[in-house]
Enzyme design. Sequence first.
Site, PDB file in Angstrom:
ATOM      1  N   ARG A  95       0.839  -1.189   0.000  1.00 30.28           N
ATOM      2  CA  ARG A  95       0.000   0.000   0.000  1.00 30.28           C
ATOM      3  C   ARG A  95       0.885   1.254   0.000  1.00 30.28           C
ATOM      4  O   ARG A  95       1.957   1.272   0.622  1.00 30.28           O
ATOM      5  CB  ARG A  95      -0.835  -0.035   1.280  1.00 30.28           C
ATOM      6  CG  ARG A  95      -1.782   1.122   1.495  1.00 30.28           C
ATOM      7  CD  ARG A  95      -3.005   0.996   0.665  1.00 30.28           C
ATOM      8  NE  ARG A  95      -4.105   1.828   1.134  1.00 30.28           N
ATOM      9  CZ  ARG A  95      -5.137   2.129   0.363  1.00 30.28           C
ATOM     10  NH1 ARG A  95      -5.224   1.693  -0.880  1.00 30.28           N
ATOM     11  NH2 ARG A  95      -6.122   2.865   0.831  1.00 30.28           N
ATOM     12  N   THR A 372      -9.461   0.653  -8.910  1.00 35.15           N
ATOM     13  CA  THR A 372      -8.898  -0.592  -8.376  1.00 35.15           C
ATOM     14  C   THR A 372      -9.135  -1.769  -9.315  1.00 35.15           C
ATOM     15  O   THR A 372     -10.042  -1.745 -10.116  1.00 35.15           O
ATOM     16  CB  THR A 372      -9.606  -0.898  -7.040  1.00 35.15           C
ATOM     17  OG1 THR A 372      -9.458   0.245  -6.237  1.00 35.15           O
ATOM     18  CG2 THR A 372      -9.115  -2.128  -6.375  1.00 35.15           C
ATOM     19  N   THR A 390      -4.401  -0.750  -7.004  1.00 34.18           N
ATOM     20  CA  THR A 390      -5.201   0.437  -7.345  1.00 34.18           C
ATOM     21  C   THR A 390      -4.381   1.709  -7.469  1.00 34.18           C
ATOM     22  O   THR A 390      -3.267   1.809  -6.941  1.00 34.18           O
ATOM     23  CB  THR A 390      -6.276   0.663  -6.257  1.00 34.18           C
ATOM     24  OG1 THR A 390      -7.227   1.615  -6.702  1.00 34.18           O
ATOM     25  CG2 THR A 390      -5.669   1.150  -4.950  1.00 34.18           C
ATOM     26  N   ASN A 392      -6.482   4.236  -6.728  1.00 32.77           N
ATOM     27  CA  ASN A 392      -7.648   4.776  -6.028  1.00 32.77           C
ATOM     28  C   ASN A 392      -8.714   5.155  -7.054  1.00 32.77           C
ATOM     29  O   ASN A 392      -9.376   4.286  -7.574  1.00 32.77           O
ATOM     30  CB  ASN A 392      -7.286   5.937  -5.101  1.00 32.77           C
ATOM     31  CG  ASN A 392      -8.464   6.258  -4.166  1.00 32.77           C
ATOM     32  OD1 ASN A 392      -9.330   5.409  -3.987  1.00 32.77           O
ATOM     33  ND2 ASN A 392      -8.496   7.440  -3.590  1.00 32.77           N
ATOM     34  N   ASP A 414      -7.870   8.345   0.723  1.00 31.16           N
ATOM     35  CA  ASP A 414      -8.361   7.264   1.593  1.00 31.16           C
ATOM     36  C   ASP A 414      -8.086   7.535   3.072  1.00 31.16           C
ATOM     37  O   ASP A 414      -8.585   6.822   3.929  1.00 31.16           O
ATOM     38  CB  ASP A 414      -7.744   5.915   1.185  1.00 31.16           C
ATOM     39  CG  ASP A 414      -8.536   5.236   0.068  1.00 31.16           C
ATOM     40  OD1 ASP A 414      -9.674   5.677  -0.192  1.00 31.16           O
ATOM     41  OD2 ASP A 414      -8.031   4.285  -0.540  1.00 31.16           O
ATOM     42  N   SER A 443      -7.721   1.019   3.808  1.00 30.41           N
ATOM     43  CA  SER A 443      -8.211   0.543   2.515  1.00 30.41           C
ATOM     44  C   SER A 443      -9.389  -0.386   2.702  1.00 30.41           C
ATOM     45  O   SER A 443      -9.546  -1.018   3.751  1.00 30.41           O
ATOM     46  CB  SER A 443      -7.078  -0.217   1.812  1.00 30.41           C
ATOM     47  OG  SER A 443      -7.564  -0.823   0.632  1.00 30.41           O
ATOM     48  N   GLY A 464     -13.912  -1.518  -6.345  1.00 34.29           N
ATOM     49  CA  GLY A 464     -15.155  -0.793  -6.085  1.00 34.29           C
ATOM     50  C   GLY A 464     -15.239  -0.128  -4.726  1.00 34.29           C
ATOM     51  O   GLY A 464     -16.314  -0.071  -4.135  1.00 34.29           O
ATOM     52  N   GLY A 465     -14.099   0.336  -4.209  1.00 35.13           N
ATOM     53  CA  GLY A 465     -14.110   1.067  -2.933  1.00 35.13           C
ATOM     54  C   GLY A 465     -14.725   0.200  -1.837  1.00 35.13           C
ATOM     55  O   GLY A 465     -14.477  -1.002  -1.778  1.00 35.13           O
TER      56      GLY A 465
HETATM   57  O1  DON Z   1      -8.130   1.169  -1.046  1.00 34.94           O
HETATM   58  C1  DON Z   1      -9.295   1.509  -1.195  1.00 34.94           C
HETATM   59  O2  DON Z   1     -10.194   1.159  -0.453  1.00 34.94           O
HETATM   60  C2  DON Z   1      -9.666   2.362  -2.393  1.00 34.94           C
HETATM   61  N1  DON Z   1      -8.536   3.147  -2.793  1.00 34.94           N
HETATM   62  C3  DON Z   1     -10.160   1.469  -3.500  1.00 34.94           C
HETATM   63  C4  DON Z   1     -10.633   2.255  -4.695  1.00 34.94           C
HETATM   64  C5  DON Z   1     -11.451   1.481  -5.638  1.00 34.94           C
HETATM   65  O3  DON Z   1     -11.746   0.334  -5.424  1.00 34.94           O
HETATM   66  C6  DON Z   1     -11.914   2.199  -6.850  1.00 34.94           C
HETATM   67  N2  DON Z   1     -12.544   1.294  -7.719  1.00 34.94           N
HETATM   68  N3  DON Z   1     -13.027   0.785  -8.490  1.00 34.94           N
END
Ligand code: DON
Length: 560
Positions: A95, A372, A390, A392, A414, A443, A464-465
């Site tokens: 990370r 991501t 990712t 982000n 984040d 994350s 997908g966050g």
């Molecule tokens: O680490 C995380 O939780 C975010 N940076 C992830 C971002 C993300 O999944 C965007 N996606 N499609």
Amino acid sequence: MRHLFFLLIFFILQPVASAQTGWQKTFDHGAVSSADQLASEVGKQILMQGGNAVDAAIAVQFALAVTLPRAGNIGGGGFMVVRLADGTVNTLDFREKAPLSASRDMYIKEGEYQSRLSKDGALAVGVPGTVDGMVQAHQKYGTMEWKSLIEPAIKLAENGYSLSYSQAAGLNAHLDRFRNYTGASVYFLPKNDSLFSEGDLFVQKDLAQTLTFIADLGRDGFYAGEVADEIVNEMNNLGGIITHEDLNKYESVWRAPVTVDFRGYKLYLMPPPSSGSVAIAQILKMMEPYPLEEMGFGSADYLHVMAESMRRAFADRSFYLGDPDFWEVPISELTSVEYNSERMNSFSMDSVTPSETLSHGDVPGYQESTETTHFSIIDRDGNAVGITTTLNGSFGSHVAVTGAGFLLNNEMDDFSAQPGVPNMFGLLGGEANSIQPEKRMLSSMIPMIATKDGKVVMVIGAAGGPRIITAVLQNFLNMAVFEMDAQQANAAPRIHHQWMPDILFYDRLTLSPDTIRLLEAKGHKLRPSSVARIHSLMITEDGKIGAGVDPRGDGYAAGF
Ligand code: DON
């Protein structure tokens, strides 16, 4: 006559039907499921040449940096979970970290949170971890020559590849933001200054050169020398704060996985700074006492128990979770049966617990100290790797390193830049996730490996966050409780609740009006939304590798 016609159709379809093993593609020896066909094919070739799952994962990671610039990267970071055929499990945290001169209130000017600064431009960039992560993964587990794992990516960058419809559309949607930055304007604008189209050849010569440095020099090809100079120049030109010292000091970390037992399965999950492990463990422990099969897949009762468990786990996430190197996360307390059953004391089968009446739970004795992409790989020996990586947001900070040809992340968003103010995913955070020099931002990415009777049964992760957490959870339950295959589990409708905002999100058009009415009657506020993208592998009962790609994206499974 009609009967004869149907009999004929039956006999024509019969051989096809009996050759199918469900919805999923199956492979005998090794397989890769990723967000991109070219990258999956690169991984497959490495596996066929005798490389192990880690070799293939390194090659796929670099290939995705070329073929999926919106998420695949060398300018970002990620997490890896690896389980060797002998049962050893390890996780690698690559990370990004906050730069040395980052500070708690760096995005606050005159008391106001300057939200754009943590999302776009040079100040949004965390110190990238991907290249160091791949070097460390190779040193520990790799069997093939380092260079040979990067060569496929170099070729893809050097010779180019033709853009798919969604790749072209993805780039087009960001042209205005690329125009703000010199490097990005050089690399990510169409040559004739109109729009990208499906089939356009996308060539990245400078990226090929950067990858060649990494192939020749390993870590020093990125964190030192020409590429490091170019990163620091870009920072200096655009008001960023990453220095040579930041790049020199970056190190990824091997961490013990979080493990969870659920109905005969053992799950191995990426520990903090991924919040997903603790959240998934909590949700499973909260749901476990309920008769899930009996309630039935997709029933309002099943979705209600799940959403209420998600709500509670996300309330805890915002308070307790942060970088374990800076903040003590009470993992075993939060994931215990006792804590989670107490968390469900306020649960009612008939009505919601509104989020504003619900805060984090009480861990006894706890002292407050303050776009991501995922791919899954299994090789012929049964070694398994899941990597979620990712920048982000889609295309990260939109800052591309001039001369070096790659995009930098906007991972600083984040962090909770101002406690109580949601980030780009609407997530709230507190002191646990405040900005400090060299700290890793919390994350939701959660690569996971599930085993049963000591054997791998599932490798999974998502993009997908925060929806990553709830998607991986539901996918696992789809397999463990409802016996779906890899593809069926990926395609199945999903929901998402993250405590705040107090909304039950659902896959558009996948809940029946009856179910929506029943959930509304319990007090849920429903809203259609996107629900993450999963690329998973599952082992079938007869020992084949079943591959699932998410029909919501461009994913592709390759194997042999
Ligand atoms: O680490 C995380 O939780 C975010 N940076 C992830 C971002 C993300 O999944 C965007 N996606 N499609």
